[in-house]
Design a protein around this motif. Structure first.
Motif, mmCIF file in Angstrom:
data_model
loop_
_atom_site.group_PDB
_atom_site.id
_atom_site.type_symbol
_atom_site.label_atom_id
_atom_site.label_comp_id
_atom_site.label_asym_id
_atom_site.label_seq_id
_atom_site.Cartn_x
_atom_site.Cartn_y
_atom_site.Cartn_z
ATOM 1 N N ASP A 83 0.973 -1.254 -0.031
ATOM 2 C CA ASP A 83 -0.082 0.051 -0.092
ATOM 3 C C ASP A 83 0.865 1.040 -0.116
ATOM 4 O O ASP A 83 1.088 1.755 1.094
ATOM 5 C CB ASP A 83 -0.799 -0.042 1.100
ATOM 6 N N GLN A 84 0.958 1.742 -1.128
ATOM 7 C CA GLN A 84 2.003 3.024 -1.245
ATOM 8 C C GLN A 84 1.425 4.187 -0.691
ATOM 9 O O GLN A 84 2.201 4.990 -0.110
ATOM 10 C CB GLN A 84 2.374 3.257 -2.854
ATOM 11 N N LYS A 85 0.137 4.282 -0.705
ATOM 12 C CA LYS A 85 -0.564 5.580 -0.215
ATOM 13 C C LYS A 85 -0.479 5.424 1.144
ATOM 14 O O LYS A 85 -0.363 6.494 1.915
ATOM 15 C CB LYS A 85 -1.965 5.438 -0.545
ATOM 16 N N LEU A 86 -0.660 4.356 1.886
ATOM 17 C CA LEU A 86 -0.491 4.300 3.389
ATOM 18 C C LEU A 86 0.998 4.645 3.713
ATOM 19 O O LEU A 86 1.259 5.410 4.643
ATOM 20 C CB LEU A 86 -0.764 2.799 3.786
ATOM 21 N N ARG A 87 1.913 4.129 3.118
ATOM 22 C CA ARG A 87 3.398 4.707 3.476
ATOM 23 C C ARG A 87 3.501 6.025 3.182
ATOM 24 O O ARG A 87 4.403 6.611 4.025
ATOM 25 C CB ARG A 87 4.321 3.792 2.430
ATOM 26 N N LYS A 88 2.960 6.848 2.209
ATOM 27 C CA LYS A 88 3.201 7.991 2.262
ATOM 28 C C LYS A 88 2.669 8.900 3.413
ATOM 29 O O LYS A 88 3.135 9.766 3.716
ATOM 30 C CB LYS A 88 2.561 8.557 0.641
ATOM 31 N N ASP A 89 1.351 8.261 3.567
ATOM 32 C CA ASP A 89 0.476 8.867 4.644
ATOM 33 C C ASP A 89 1.250 8.865 5.961
ATOM 34 O O ASP A 89 1.421 9.866 6.584
ATOM 35 C CB ASP A 89 -0.851 8.371 4.675
ATOM 36 N N LEU A 90 1.753 7.858 6.253
ATOM 37 C CA LEU A 90 2.534 7.424 7.612
ATOM 38 C C LEU A 90 3.732 8.350 7.604
ATOM 39 O O LEU A 90 4.109 9.023 8.606
ATOM 40 C CB LEU A 90 2.777 6.150 7.720
ATOM 41 N N SER A 91 4.617 8.536 6.302
ATOM 42 C CA SER A 91 5.546 9.337 6.276
ATOM 43 C C SER A 91 5.483 10.936 6.601
ATOM 44 O O SER A 91 5.991 11.530 7.170
ATOM 45 C CB SER A 91 6.168 9.199 4.921
ATOM 46 N N ALA A 92 4.365 11.167 5.600
ATOM 47 C CA ALA A 92 3.986 12.440 5.885
ATOM 48 C C ALA A 92 3.443 13.072 7.318
ATOM 49 O O ALA A 92 3.978 14.150 8.049
ATOM 50 C CB ALA A 92 2.854 12.945 4.820
ATOM 51 N N HIS A 93 2.740 12.175 8.010
ATOM 52 C CA HIS A 93 2.060 12.696 9.158
ATOM 53 C C HIS A 93 2.933 12.117 10.424
ATOM 54 O O HIS A 93 2.820 12.850 11.546
ATOM 55 C CB HIS A 93 0.873 11.879 9.525
#
Length: 372
Positions: free
Chosen positions: A336-346
């Motif tokens: 889940d690339q979107k999940l990784r990006k969200d966790l990274s950003a927040h």
């Protein structure tokens, strides 16, 4: 107020307790009132050369790098040498950055109990378990106040020792904000390809064996070429774990081991990882997830002890006792690339909640209250 600080936990390569000690002392020295004074008892005076503090040199024999013998010497020094120096220096209060205190001091002394690992994993910490069962109860009876590094550990102390909750202050760990940030350099990715990062496999409670099993299960159900990178100094326990998987081809090809990563390289290690896999069965605090989030690295973390307190809502949580839960966490974070990006950003917002200067302010305020 003259504060004597027992900093005998330090050596030339400080890890968890040593890093806490250095940062708390550095910040405390910056905020002291001019009428106050710090006296630091340490075997490594060079750490404090640029601070406005008094330093008392302690024998190098107490340094943790010298193993179990050093632990015994540190205990004996704290019981017999420390009070002599403490009274000679006319200190008003003793603060220990660890759980090492003196059984005979009549003046106020305050300890920092970072976790109850020896109580929760007695077979893993047999000597420490004896100390926590026989010595700690006497020390805390003499202590008008205690510190710990998370609300969860405060609860553990209250539950196990029946110490009053309102007499335990929380001074959180933090991280070096000038050092840990996202790096574009890809040296680790070039060496190991895409990887899930596992830091610290020295003891069974770190859960490396179950994590490897979950990873091998994931690889059996996925064509993804990702590796598991385990960073830890070689020790007998890790060797015993490796031996259990020697006949597994996937283990040999896709589980990589690195003996040592320098402090300067750590931010690059985090930055290059697909995610940090932090499956520990218990932590008093847990600094690696904080460092990882500061570097923009997504975190898959255990749902127990203090770890959710550190990671907040910005990690993907798993049950560290359930191999299938770890497997599912790995699968989700990789796919889940979107999940990784969200966790990274927040994750960056979560790291802002932890600050060494604020922790030192909390410590100083409570020590002042005790002195008054």
């Amino acid at each position: 107020m003259k504060i004597g600080i027992n900093a005998t936990i330090l050596d030339d390569k400080p890890t968890g307790l040593g890093i806490f000690t250095l940062n708390i002392i550095n910040q405390l020295a910056d905020i002291l009132d001019e009428k106050d004074e710090l006296v630091i008892y340490t075997s490594v005076p060079s750490y404090f050369e640029n601070l406005n503090v008094t330093v008392r040199k302690v024998t190098d024999s107490v340094q943790p790098k010298n193993g179990k013998k050093a632990g015994l010497i540190r205990f004996l020094w704290t019981q017999f040498m420390f009070p002599i120096l403490f009274y000679r220096d006319k200190c008003d209060i003793m603060y220990s950055t660890t759980h090492h205190g003196n059984l005979f001091l009549t003046k106020k002394q305050v300890l920092t109990i970072h976790d109850l690992l020896p109580i929760k994993f007695p077979n893993q910490y047999m000597l420490q378990n004896l100390y926590f069962k026989t010595i700690i109860p006497h020390l805390i009876k003499k202590s008008p106040f205690l510190f710990t590094v998370s609300d969860n550990t405060r609860k553990d102390i209250v539950d196990h020792y029946h110490y009053a909750s309102d007499k335990i202050g929380v001074i959180y760990n933090s991280y070096d904000k000038e050092h840990f940030y996202h790096h574009d350099e890809e040296s680790f990715k070039e060496r190991f390809g895409d990887y899930l990062l596992f830091l610290g496999a020295s003891y069974p409670h770190k859960n490396v064996e179950r994590t490897i099993k979950a990873f091998l299960n994931f690889k059996a159900h996925s064509e993804n070429k990702i590796n598991l990178l385990i960073v830890n100094r070689v020790n007998d326990y890790l060797d015993s774990v490796k031996n259990k998987f020697r006949s597994n081809k996937t283990f040999l090809e896709n589980v990589k081991f690195v003996d040592y990563v320098s402090y300067n390289e750590l931010p690059i290690l985090y930055s290059n990882a697909v995610a940090l896999i932090y499956t520990s069965m218990y932590e008093g605090f847990g600094i690696p997830p904080l460092e990882a989030m500061a570097c923009g690295c997504p975190v898959v973390a255990s749902n127990n002890s203090s770890i959710p307190e550190v990671c907040g809502s910005h990690a993907l949580y798993i049950d560290p006792y359930d191999e299938m839960s770890i497997f599912q966490g790995m699968k989700q974070i990789v796919e889940d690339q979107k999940l990784r990006k969200d966790l990274s950003a927040h994750g960056y917002a979560q790291t802002a909640k932890f600050d060494w200067a604020q922790s030192a302010q909390n410590l100083y305020r409570e020590l002042n209250n005790l002195h008054l």
